[in-house]
Design a protein around this motif. Structure first.
Motif, PDB file in Angstrom:
ATOM      1  N   GLY A  36       0.905  -1.306  -0.050  1.00 12.53           N
ATOM      2  CA  GLY A  36      -0.087  -0.001   0.016  1.00 12.53           C
ATOM      3  C   GLY A  36       0.841   1.115   0.158  1.00 12.53           C
ATOM      4  N   ALA A  37       1.936   1.173   0.821  1.00  9.07           N
ATOM      5  CA  ALA A  37       2.836   2.100   0.732  1.00  9.07           C
ATOM      6  C   ALA A  37       3.276   2.532  -0.632  1.00  9.07           C
ATOM      7  N   LYS A  38       3.669   1.628  -1.385  1.00  9.46           N
ATOM      8  CA  LYS A  38       4.197   1.842  -2.748  1.00  9.46           C
ATOM      9  C   LYS A  38       3.203   2.251  -3.673  1.00  9.46           C
ATOM     10  N   SER A  39       1.857   1.854  -3.476  1.00 10.01           N
ATOM     11  CA  SER A  39       0.821   2.244  -4.550  1.00 10.01           C
ATOM     12  C   SER A  39       0.048   3.585  -4.120  1.00 10.01           C
ATOM     13  N   ASN A  40       0.241   4.114  -2.642  1.00  6.16           N
ATOM     14  CA  ASN A  40      -0.266   5.094  -2.349  1.00  6.16           C
ATOM     15  C   ASN A  40       0.882   5.864  -1.555  1.00  6.16           C
ATOM     16  N   PRO A  41       1.532   6.799  -2.618  1.00  5.08           N
ATOM     17  CA  PRO A  41       2.429   7.669  -2.131  1.00  5.08           C
ATOM     18  C   PRO A  41       2.064   8.742  -1.137  1.00  5.08           C
ATOM     19  N   GLU A  42       0.927   9.186  -0.979  1.00  3.74           N
ATOM     20  CA  GLU A  42       0.375  10.239  -0.279  1.00  3.74           C
ATOM     21  C   GLU A  42       0.329   9.449   1.163  1.00  3.74           C
ATOM     22  N   ALA A  43      -0.044   8.309   1.539  1.00  7.96           N
ATOM     23  CA  ALA A  43       0.040   7.751   2.810  1.00  7.96           C
ATOM     24  C   ALA A  43       1.272   7.743   3.173  1.00  7.96           C
ATOM     25  N   ALA A  44       2.258   7.320   2.444  1.00 10.97           N
ATOM     26  CA  ALA A  44       3.564   7.230   2.949  1.00 10.97           C
ATOM     27  C   ALA A  44       4.006   8.709   3.179  1.00 10.97           C
ATOM     28  N   PHE A  45       3.589   9.613   2.442  1.00  7.00           N
ATOM     29  CA  PHE A  45       3.876  10.867   2.540  1.00  7.00           C
ATOM     30  C   PHE A  45       3.697  11.478   4.241  1.00  7.00           C
ATOM     31  N   ASN A  46       2.297  11.261   4.434  1.00  4.23           N
ATOM     32  CA  ASN A  46       1.726  11.681   5.632  1.00  4.23           C
ATOM     33  C   ASN A  46       2.231  10.970   6.719  1.00  4.23           C
ATOM     34  N   ARG A  47       2.770   9.951   6.633  1.00  4.12           N
ATOM     35  CA  ARG A  47       3.550   9.104   7.759  1.00  4.12           C
ATOM     36  C   ARG A  47       4.787   9.962   8.097  1.00  4.12           C
ATOM     37  N   LEU A  61      12.403  13.709   8.595  1.00  3.87           N
ATOM     38  CA  LEU A  61      12.967  12.509   7.946  1.00  3.87           C
ATOM     39  C   LEU A  61      14.114  11.947   8.778  1.00  3.87           C
ATOM     40  N   LEU A  62      14.679  12.609   9.636  1.00  5.94           N
ATOM     41  CA  LEU A  62      15.783  12.230  10.374  1.00  5.94           C
ATOM     42  C   LEU A  62      15.639  11.563  11.879  1.00  5.94           C
ATOM     43  N   THR A  63      14.558  12.080  12.449  1.00  2.95           N
ATOM     44  CA  THR A  63      14.332  11.636  13.741  1.00  2.95           C
ATOM     45  C   THR A  63      13.885  10.215  13.760  1.00  2.95           C
ATOM     46  N   PRO A  64      13.013   9.696  12.964  1.00 13.71           N
ATOM     47  CA  PRO A  64      12.803   8.415  12.854  1.00 13.71           C
ATOM     48  C   PRO A  64      13.819   7.325  12.471  1.00 13.71           C
ATOM     49  N   ALA A  65      14.409   7.986  11.708  1.00 15.18           N
ATOM     50  CA  ALA A  65      15.579   6.997  11.160  1.00 15.18           C
ATOM     51  C   ALA A  65      16.843   6.854  12.160  1.00 15.18           C
ATOM     52  N   LEU A  66      16.913   8.078  13.258  1.00 11.85           N
ATOM     53  CA  LEU A  66      18.135   7.929  14.261  1.00 11.85           C
ATOM     54  C   LEU A  66      17.198   6.999  15.093  1.00 11.85           C
ATOM     55  N   ASN A  67      15.920   7.085  15.466  1.00 15.28           N
ATOM     56  CA  ASN A  67      15.252   6.359  16.477  1.00 15.28           C
ATOM     57  C   ASN A  67      15.545   4.761  15.916  1.00 15.28           C
ATOM     58  N   ARG A  68      15.621   4.171  14.637  1.00 20.74           N
ATOM     59  CA  ARG A  68      15.589   3.018  14.315  1.00 20.74           C
ATOM     60  C   ARG A  68      17.042   2.740  14.397  1.00 20.74           C
ATOM     61  N   ALA A  69      17.806   3.570  14.184  1.00 20.72           N
ATOM     62  CA  ALA A  69      19.409   3.297  14.370  1.00 20.72           C
ATOM     63  C   ALA A  69      19.730   2.713  15.752  1.00 20.72           C
ATOM     64  N   GLU A  70      19.284   3.787  16.620  1.00 20.79           N
ATOM     65  CA  GLU A  70      19.528   3.326  17.986  1.00 20.79           C
ATOM     66  C   GLU A  70      18.844   1.943  18.561  1.00 20.79           C
ATOM     67  N   ASN A  71      17.578   1.710  17.988  1.00 24.18           N
ATOM     68  CA  ASN A  71      17.070   0.495  18.404  1.00 24.18           C
ATOM     69  C   ASN A  71      17.709  -0.824  17.840  1.00 24.18           C
ATOM     70  N   GLY A  72      18.156  -0.334  16.592  1.00 26.78           N
ATOM     71  CA  GLY A  72      19.002  -1.669  16.045  1.00 26.78           C
ATOM     72  C   GLY A  72      20.380  -1.899  16.656  1.00 26.78           C
ATOM     73  N   PHE A  73      20.872  -0.982  16.865  1.00 24.52           N
ATOM     74  CA  PHE A  73      22.404  -0.639  17.891  1.00 24.52           C
ATOM     75  C   PHE A  73      22.276  -1.547  19.110  1.00 24.52           C
ATOM     76  N   ILE A  74      20.963  -1.350  19.704  1.00 26.56           N
ATOM     77  CA  ILE A  74      20.827  -1.995  20.960  1.00 26.56           C
ATOM     78  C   ILE A  74      20.503  -3.533  20.870  1.00 26.56           C
ATOM     79  N   LYS A  75      19.920  -3.845  19.566  1.00 31.58           N
ATOM     80  CA  LYS A  75      19.810  -5.264  19.426  1.00 31.58           C
ATOM     81  C   LYS A  75      20.831  -6.095  18.977  1.00 31.58           C
TER      82      LYS A  75
END
Length: 207
Positions: A36-47, A61-75
């Motif tokens: 759905g994210a691929k077929s609905n660019p507006e939904a992806a943008f709104n997230r 754009l950066l904040t969620p990426a850094l959060n994912r990086a931190e979670n990945g680091f801990i894992k």
């Protein structure tokens, strides 16, 4: 007693089937959300548009990426010493090493773009196909042979900043829905071209 055991066995089988069906439904829904994210660019943008102002900033754009990086680091930090060794950093990473065919991939993608006339295909830089060890060494700016969270997040920040600059085509410091949609089209077209080239050059489907 035998009857009770048979009943318990039947209940167990029904429970296992129900669990399997539930997992299948969850996986199907997750797959549907990705599609759905691929077929609905507006939904992806709104997230991405966390403040709902119709624009995406670098910080959004950066904040969620850094959060994912931190979670990945801990894992990945299996010994919980706040550092990642190369083995920890690459654990469960099944991505193939494309560095040995990097220039061939670039030429192949350029050929596909020329043959198809698809302007959404972006010819990649060979640097995108560094080996895992080279990527690790580039992120290890202290040169101590391990990565700390700051180094990992610095690498992620650089990557996100590059992505944002590609999205922000009018250099306004904000990304509009049209810019985001155009970037997604370029991303998917380019990824398909790269995958086609990798499969062709390696003789097998690698991703």
């Amino acid at each position: 007693m035998l009857k009770v055991n048979k009943n318990l066995m039947t209940i167990g089988i029904i429970g296992a089937i129900s669990a399997t069906l539930l997992l299948t439904a969850i996986e199907a829904q997750a797959k549907g959300n990705r599609q759905g994210a691929k077929s609905n660019p507006e939904a992806a943008f709104n997230r991405l548009d966390a403040d709902g102002n119709g624009l995406v900033s670098l910080d959004e754009l950066l904040t969620p990426a850094l959060n994912r990086a931190e979670n990945g680091f801990i894992k990945k930090d299996s010994d919980a010493d706040s550092f990642l060794t190369f083995d920890e950093w690459t654990a469960n990473n099944e991505r193939p090493d494309l560095s040995v065919i990097a220039y061939e991939i670039v030429q192949c993608v350029a050929d596909i773009k020329a043959e198809t006339g698809n302007d959404n295909i972006v010819v990649p830089d060979p640097g995108l196909f560094l080996s895992a060890l080279d990527k690790f060494d580039n992120a290890d700016t202290s040169g101590d042979g391990v990565l700390d969270l700051a180094e990992v997040q610095a690498a992620v920040t650089s990557k996100v900043e590059t992505k944002f600059s590609h999205m922000d085509t009018d250099l306004s410091a904000d990304v509009t829905l049209d810019e985001s949609t155009a970037h997604q089209m370029r991303y998917h077209s380019s990824r398909r071209a790269v995958k086609s080239c990798v499969d062709e050059l390696s003789g097998e489907e690698l991703f």
